[in-house]
Design an enzyme around this catalytic site. Structure first.
Site, PDB file in Angstrom:
ATOM      1  N   ARG A  45     -15.348  15.614  25.426  1.00  0.00           N
ATOM      2  CA  ARG A  45     -16.221  16.770  25.556  1.00  0.00           C
ATOM      3  C   ARG A  45     -16.060  17.679  24.339  1.00  0.00           C
ATOM      4  NH1 ARG A  45     -18.388  20.623  29.346  1.00  0.00           N
ATOM      5  NH2 ARG A  45     -19.367  22.200  28.015  1.00  0.00           N
TER       6      ARG A  45
ATOM      7  N   ARG B  17     -23.871  16.817  27.534  1.00  0.00           N
ATOM      8  CA  ARG B  17     -22.436  16.658  27.345  1.00  0.00           C
ATOM      9  C   ARG B  17     -21.930  15.428  28.079  1.00  0.00           C
ATOM     10  NH1 ARG B  17     -24.991  20.850  29.987  1.00  0.00           N
ATOM     11  NH2 ARG B  17     -23.986  21.652  31.834  1.00  0.00           N
TER      12      ARG B  17
ATOM     13  N   ASP C 256     -18.385  17.443  32.142  1.00  0.00           N
ATOM     14  CA  ASP C 256     -18.087  18.792  32.641  1.00  0.00           C
ATOM     15  C   ASP C 256     -17.090  18.636  33.785  1.00  0.00           C
ATOM     16  OD1 ASP C 256     -19.264  20.958  31.397  1.00  0.00           O
ATOM     17  OD2 ASP C 256     -21.149  20.770  32.474  1.00  0.00           O
TER      18      ASP C 256
ATOM     19  N   ASP D 138     -15.266  21.410  36.307  1.00  0.00           N
ATOM     20  CA  ASP D 138     -15.172  22.832  36.619  1.00  0.00           C
ATOM     21  C   ASP D 138     -14.414  23.062  37.922  1.00  0.00           C
ATOM     22  OD1 ASP D 138     -16.643  23.889  34.417  1.00  0.00           O
ATOM     23  OD2 ASP D 138     -18.497  23.243  35.374  1.00  0.00           O
TER      24      ASP D 138
END
Length: 271
Positions: A84, A93, A96, A98
């Site tokens: 990333r 991308r 991710d 999170d």
């Protein structure tokens, strides 16, 4: 041990392989056990540059002895390790990862916001999360993850805009209607279940005849409802919002953020 709810997404390269690698990395974190992982969900990209491919999204539930900041550091390490590169916001991308929830605690720092500030109205995050952690409670909304998904599926097809200043609310209503080609008529439902846009009108106790599927609150007073500057409960009282349930807090100059929030709830509007 704490329960951590993690969101994963990828729209570059071998998306499924990257999500599998990321999940394996999560499972191998020190003092951590992978409790569950959702199915893959293919979703349209929201916001950002045009021409992006669709995402694969998933959620993972961890049980861990790591603290919130330690978890964040590990997630950032995994993103970098798997390629990333953070260049442009909302750009395509490879990965991710999170942190959405850490038990039912709140953390508000420059580097970490728990609960994740946009998770409650992001269908691409809530749908996989509800598969594996529907019982977890969003500490700001005070609803379960399963309840948030139910609201996204059954709430009134309306975007309601609340602001302390009427002219700011009207500006957002007109901009959203123009940019997304939506009517400014409360309660109207378009073909395909698309929403209308309206100003939030409520009594002083925060009640409302119907709960809009998306409630945009324009933070045009001192401080920020998503920071330590202004308590979110106080901000809800100022704008006469319901005491519980999802709210999308938007800065007064962030119309693009508001558009992305609407598209997150109604993905057909991103096409």
């Amino acid at each position: 041990m704490a329960h951590c709810l993690i969101a994963l997404g990828s729209n570059l390269g071998d998306r499924a392989a990257q999500l599998r690698q990321a999940t394996a990395e999560l499972a191998s974190l020190p003092g951590t056990r992978l409790v569950a992982r959702s199915r893959w969900h293919e979703t349209a990209p929201i916001g950002g540059p045009a021409g992006q491919g669709p995402f694969l999204n998933a959620a993972a539930l961890l049980s861990t002895t790591l603290g919130p900041m330690q978890v964040l550091a590990e997630l950032r390490r995994i993103e970098v390790q798997l390629g990333r590169a953070r260049k442009e916001r909302w750009a395509a991308r490879s990965l991710d990862v999170d942190l959405l929830l850490y038990d039912a605690i709140r953390v508000q720092t420059a580097d970490l916001q728990i609960p994740h500030s946009r998770m409650a109205f992001r269908r691409f995050a809530i749908e996989p999360a509800a598969e594996i952690a529907g019982w977890m409670v969003h500490p700001d909304a005070q609803w379960t993850v399963g309840g948030l998904l139910q609201h996204l599926n059954q709430g009134d097809e309306v975007v309601a805009v609340a602001a302390a200043k009427a002219e700011i609310a009207e500006h957002f209503v007109s901009q959203l209607a123009a940019r997304l080609m939506l009517p400014v008529v409360s309660g109207a439902t378009l073909a395909g279940g698309l929403p209308s846009v309206t100003r939030w009108v409520s009594t002083a106790d925060g009640s409302h005849e119907k709960r809009p599927k998306l409630l945009l609150a324009i933070d045009d007073f001192a401080g920020s409802a998503g920071s330590a500057g202004t308590d979110a409960r106080q901000s809800r009282r100022i704008l006469h919002l319901p005491a519980t349930g999802p709210v999308a807090w938007i800065a007064p100059d962030a119309i693009d953020e508001a558009v992305a929030a609407v598209q997150s709830v109604w993905p057909a509007l991103s096409n």
